[in-house]
Design a protein around this motif. Structure first.
Motif, short mmCIF file in Angstrom:
data_model
loop_
_atom_site.label_atom_id
_atom_site.label_comp_id
_atom_site.label_asym_id
_atom_site.label_seq_id
_atom_site.Cartn_x
_atom_site.Cartn_y
_atom_site.Cartn_z
N ALA A 137 0.84 -1.21 0.00
CA ALA A 137 0.00 0.00 0.00
C ALA A 137 0.87 1.25 0.00
N LEU A 138 1.97 1.20 0.76
CA LEU A 138 2.88 2.35 0.80
C LEU A 138 3.58 2.54 -0.54
N LEU A 139 3.99 1.43 -1.17
CA LEU A 139 4.67 1.52 -2.47
C LEU A 139 3.76 2.14 -3.52
N LEU A 140 2.50 1.74 -3.53
CA LEU A 140 1.55 2.31 -4.49
C LEU A 140 1.37 3.81 -4.25
N ALA A 141 1.31 4.21 -2.99
CA ALA A 141 1.18 5.63 -2.67
C ALA A 141 2.40 6.40 -3.16
N CYS A 142 3.57 5.79 -3.03
CA CYS A 142 4.79 6.45 -3.51
C CYS A 142 4.77 6.60 -5.03
N LYS A 143 4.18 5.63 -5.72
CA LYS A 143 4.05 5.74 -7.18
C LYS A 143 3.13 6.90 -7.54
N ILE A 144 2.02 7.02 -6.82
CA ILE A 144 1.05 8.08 -7.12
C ILE A 144 1.67 9.45 -6.92
N HIS A 145 2.48 9.59 -5.84
CA HIS A 145 2.98 10.91 -5.47
C HIS A 145 4.47 11.10 -5.78
N GLY A 146 5.10 10.13 -6.45
CA GLY A 146 6.46 10.29 -6.93
C GLY A 146 7.52 10.39 -5.85
N ASN A 147 7.37 9.64 -4.74
CA ASN A 147 8.35 9.66 -3.65
C ASN A 147 9.27 8.44 -3.82
N THR A 148 10.40 8.65 -4.51
CA THR A 148 11.29 7.54 -4.84
C THR A 148 12.01 6.99 -3.62
N SER A 149 12.48 7.83 -2.72
CA SER A 149 13.26 7.37 -1.57
C SER A 149 12.44 6.48 -0.65
N LEU A 150 11.21 6.89 -0.35
CA LEU A 150 10.35 6.06 0.50
C LEU A 150 9.92 4.80 -0.24
N ALA A 151 9.77 4.92 -1.56
CA ALA A 151 9.41 3.76 -2.37
C ALA A 151 10.50 2.69 -2.29
N GLU A 152 11.77 3.11 -2.30
CA GLU A 152 12.88 2.15 -2.21
C GLU A 152 12.84 1.40 -0.88
N LEU A 153 12.50 2.11 0.19
CA LEU A 153 12.39 1.46 1.50
C LEU A 153 11.27 0.42 1.49
N ALA A 154 10.12 0.79 0.93
CA ALA A 154 8.99 -0.15 0.84
C ALA A 154 9.35 -1.34 -0.03
N ALA A 155 10.00 -1.06 -1.17
CA ALA A 155 10.35 -2.13 -2.10
C ALA A 155 11.35 -3.11 -1.50
N ASP A 156 12.34 -2.61 -0.75
CA ASP A 156 13.31 -3.50 -0.10
C ASP A 156 12.61 -4.50 0.81
N SER A 172 9.79 -0.53 -10.79
CA SER A 172 10.40 -0.18 -12.08
C SER A 172 9.75 1.05 -12.68
N ASN A 173 8.43 1.13 -12.57
CA ASN A 173 7.71 2.30 -13.09
C ASN A 173 8.05 3.57 -12.30
N ILE A 174 8.27 3.41 -10.99
CA ILE A 174 8.65 4.57 -10.16
C ILE A 174 10.02 5.10 -10.60
N TYR A 175 10.96 4.17 -10.83
CA TYR A 175 12.28 4.59 -11.32
C TYR A 175 12.16 5.24 -12.70
N ALA A 176 11.30 4.68 -13.54
CA ALA A 176 11.14 5.23 -14.89
C ALA A 176 10.55 6.64 -14.84
N ASP A 177 9.61 6.86 -13.92
CA ASP A 177 9.02 8.20 -13.78
C ASP A 177 10.09 9.23 -13.42
N SER A 178 11.08 8.77 -12.62
CA SER A 178 12.15 9.69 -12.23
C SER A 178 13.34 9.62 -13.19
N ARG A 179 13.15 8.89 -14.32
CA ARG A 179 14.15 8.75 -15.38
C ARG A 179 15.46 8.13 -14.88
N ASN A 180 15.35 7.24 -13.91
CA ASN A 180 16.51 6.50 -13.42
C ASN A 180 16.60 5.18 -14.19
N TRP A 181 17.09 5.27 -15.43
CA TRP A 181 17.05 4.11 -16.33
C TRP A 181 17.99 2.99 -15.87
#
Length: 693
Positions: free
Chosen positions: A495-514, A531-540
């Motif tokens: 749930a937290l990872l999805l919220a990070c995708k919606i609001h573009g919070n990459t750092s918190l997303a990495e914590l959730a993903a780990d 992967s989509n979160i990284y792509a949104d931030s252009r971290n290819w």
């Protein structure tokens, strides 16, 4: 035969008379014949002198569920000193399900001064177990010890069943461990206790200990063990159980076949289950229901409905369980036409619609986008007949359709009517608040869990994290996770990872993903989302690493399928599928539709497509998403006065969501889309979710 019996009365001894009439009583297949024989033996006075025939009448009357008559027979005889007759009457109450009467009768037996024995206690303990009367069961346990029957293996086995049935599995094990002698019945009772408590691993450990003690499984043990293996989803052990049953000639027993079938179903081994089912010639309703459940549990609802058509032309009558399975299949498909058809079939065939089935049908209509019928069914139940499940079904129905305020109104009315909310109630109402952006209301409901003594489980925290996250309150969501008394599960972190995708919070997303990659290393969806979160931030670079990890682990994104019902058939569409005679016209309709929508202001949202493809390709891939193909098919074939219903197995993308809104306004069509999370009702250019999903 009766006349020869009367001649016996005049010429023979009591033993021959008992033997003769015992055969007659046992052969009675209707109540009137039994009453006639009873009258003859009463008139001749024979029954007064035969405890055996009295007991036979008590048992036979109970077979016809004539417990008052059975009790009359008991009362009319000299039973004061006969524990045999007391035990027979006790058995009659217990075996016919009159458990409270059985316990009252046992109390009378003790007051009368008749000593219980090893035949008395198993029936009494069974009544305690079914009635969940643990304190009464403990009292009887004390009496067993006082009267010296604590070493009887049948009494001990009944004690194990009683404690296990009352949910006190550790006390059951204490009785089992203290037994000086155990037979196969005792071992099976303890293994069954663990299986019924859903402690499959412990059940299998005890099985291995039983086998080391030299006992072999019989068909009853096999049934329990198969269920335990099914609980664990252990495909390897399921084959071992199956092989054992075949080697020991136990696979001829239909209960074993049914249990092995259910075991494979729970392990996801659908093809093996189909093979067993097809080779089983003597099937009963349990066999059919088990195979229907196998399909439904494994996402093959259409196959379940097809199998039911075969069941209808077989010699097997269906029952309430069959109806529940079919209703579940329709709920999964989300097909309104199938739902109506199954409901009509249930009514026309006079299936007993108890409250459980009624609630399930309500839920089916809600999941088939017919909330109006679900609400009408709820209102048809008198308040004094409602149960918590009825309220939960309506709350959940409102929530999944985006009507959060209405869900809260039902929740508050439920409390006003003095119904006790349970963990499902709070899951439903918190989810409804989450999907409707009702943060303050959700916080209030979450705090009320303590008032109603409902433990906060991970699923409740997941709802709250989802609610905070959708509202952009990511810090509050993370703080709530840190405050959890138990470790957060994948549902909470997801749930937290999805919220990070919606609001573009990459750092918190990495914590959730780990955390997610540690908890669920084989879950494709979490890798795709990150992967989509990284792509949104252009971290290819990180996108490439994640896709490489997915490839190395053999993970693939599940194929998206969009279903639409037309002419009583479900038509499925996948993104970019190859052209044929049907899809060619659909593709042309999509092309035309997109052009018209662009003229009305529609701008494609290319963020929904892989970020490492050319812009021109992005527009092409976006245009032919499965839900757009399904929508085009609906516009071509479904009458303009009727709504278009579409089901998707994944979350609807933001671009398709935008297209549906435009189509509802430009074409004047009502569209209902059910994705994996909720319903979206599109009308007049707006969606019921208010773009909050």
């Amino acid at each position: 035969m009766l006349r020869s019996g009367l001649n016996l009365c005049n010429n023979r001894g009591i033993f021959e008379i008992e033997t003769h009439f015992d055969k007659i009583i046992q052969s009675c297949n209707n109540l009137s014949s039994l009453t006639q024989i009873h009258s003859i033996l009463t008139t001749t006075g024979i029954i007064k002198h035969s405890v055996h025939l009295t007991a036979r009448f008590i048992i036979k009357y109970s077979d016809f569920f004539q417990l008052q008559t059975a009790r009359f027979v008991f009362n009319a005889t000299d039973h004061e000193s006969s524990s045999f007759l007391w035990n027979t009457m006790l058995r009659a109450y217990t075996n016919t399900g009159f458990y409270s009467d059985a316990l009252s009768f046992y109390s009378l037996m003790r007051k009368t001064g008749v000593r219980p024995n090893n035949f008395t206690f198993p029936f009494t303990l069974k009544s305690c177990a079914v009635s969940l009367m643990l304190s009464y069961g403990k009292m009887i346990h004390s009496e067993i010890v006082r009267t010296g029957f604590g070493s009887d293996i049948y009494v001990d086995a009944a004690l194990v069943d009683m404690y296990a049935g009352c949910g006190v599995i550790d006390d059951a094990r204490k009785v089992f461990d203290k037994m000086s002698k155990r037979d196969l019945v005792c071992w099976t009772a303890m293994i069954t206790a663990y299986e019924q408590a859903e402690r499959g691993e412990t059940a299998l450990c005890l099985l291995r200990k039983m086998q080391r003690d030299g006992f072999c499984m019989d068909w009853v043990t096999i049934v329990t063990v198969a269920s335990a293996v099914g609980q664990l989803g252990d495909a390897q052990n399921s084959r071992a159980v199956h092989a054992y049953a075949i080697r020991n000639a136990l696979f001829n027993e239909l209960p074993v076949v049914n249990s092995v079938l259910a075991m494979y179903a729970k392990c996801g081994e659908v093809e093996i289950a189909e093979t067993i089912f097809d080779h089983t010639k003597q099937r009963n309703v349990i066999t059919w229901n088990t195979m229907l459940t196998c399909y439904t549990q494994n996402g093959l609802a259409s196959e379940a409905l097809d199998l039911f058509e075969r069941m209808k032309v077989s010699d097997t009558d269906f029952n309430e369980v069959t109806a529940l399975i079919l209703v579940s299949a329709c709920s999964y498909l989300g097909s309104r036409q199938h739902a109506t058809k199954i409901h009509d079939f249930i009514v026309q065939n006079n299936v007993d619609i108890n409250l459980t089935l009624w609630n399930a049908i309500m839920d089916m209509y809600a999941k088939c986008a017919d909330l109006e019928t679900a609400l009408r069914m709820f209102k048809e139940i008198p308040v004094n007949r409602l149960d918590v499940s009825s309220w939960n079904t309506l709350i959940s129905g409102y929530g999944m359709h985006g009507y959060g305020k209405e869900a809260l109104q039902v929740y508050n009315k439920m409390k006003d009517e003095n119904f006790q909310p349970n963990h499902i109630t709070f899951t439903s109402v918190l989810s409804a608040c989450s999907h409707s952006g009702l943060v303050n209301e959700g916080k209030k409901c979450f705090s009320e869990m303590e008032i109603f003594s409902v433990p906060k489980e991970p699923k409740h925290y997941a709802c709250m994290v989802d609610m905070y996250g959708r509202a952009g309150l990511l810090n509050e969501a993370y703080e709530l996770i840190k405050d959890m008394k138990s470790h957060a599960n994948d549902e909470v972190w997801g749930a937290l990872l999805l919220a990070c995708k919606i609001h573009g919070n990459t750092s918190l997303a990495e914590l959730a993903a780990d955390n997610l990659f540690h908890l669920e290393p084989q879950h494709t969806g979490y890798y795709v989302l990150m992967s989509n979160i990284y792509a949104d931030s252009r971290n290819w670079q990180e996108v490439g690493k994640l896709r490489g990890d997915m490839k190395n682990k053999g993970l693939r994104k599940p194929a998206a399928v969009s279903l639409i019902e037309y002419n009583n058939e479900l038509h499925g569409f996948r993104t970019g599928e190859q052209l044929d005679s049907l899809t060619r016209d659909v593709y042309e309709k999509v092309e035309k539709m997109v052009v018209e929508l662009k003229m009305e202001g529609y701008v494609p949202d290319v963020s929904c497509v892989f970020h490492d493809v050319e812009d021109e390709d992005k527009h092409g891939m976006l245009k032919y998403h499965g839900e757009k193909l399904a929508l085009a098919f609906g516009l071509m074939n479904i009458d303009a006065s009727l709504p278009i219903f579409i089901n998707k197995n994944l979350r609807v993308c933001s671009d398709c969501h935008s297209v549906f809104k435009f189509v509802s306004g430009v074409y004047g069509r009502k569209i209902v889309v059910r994705d994996v999370n909720r319903f979206h009702h599109f009308e007049d250019g707006l969606c019921s979710c208010n773009d909050y999903w």
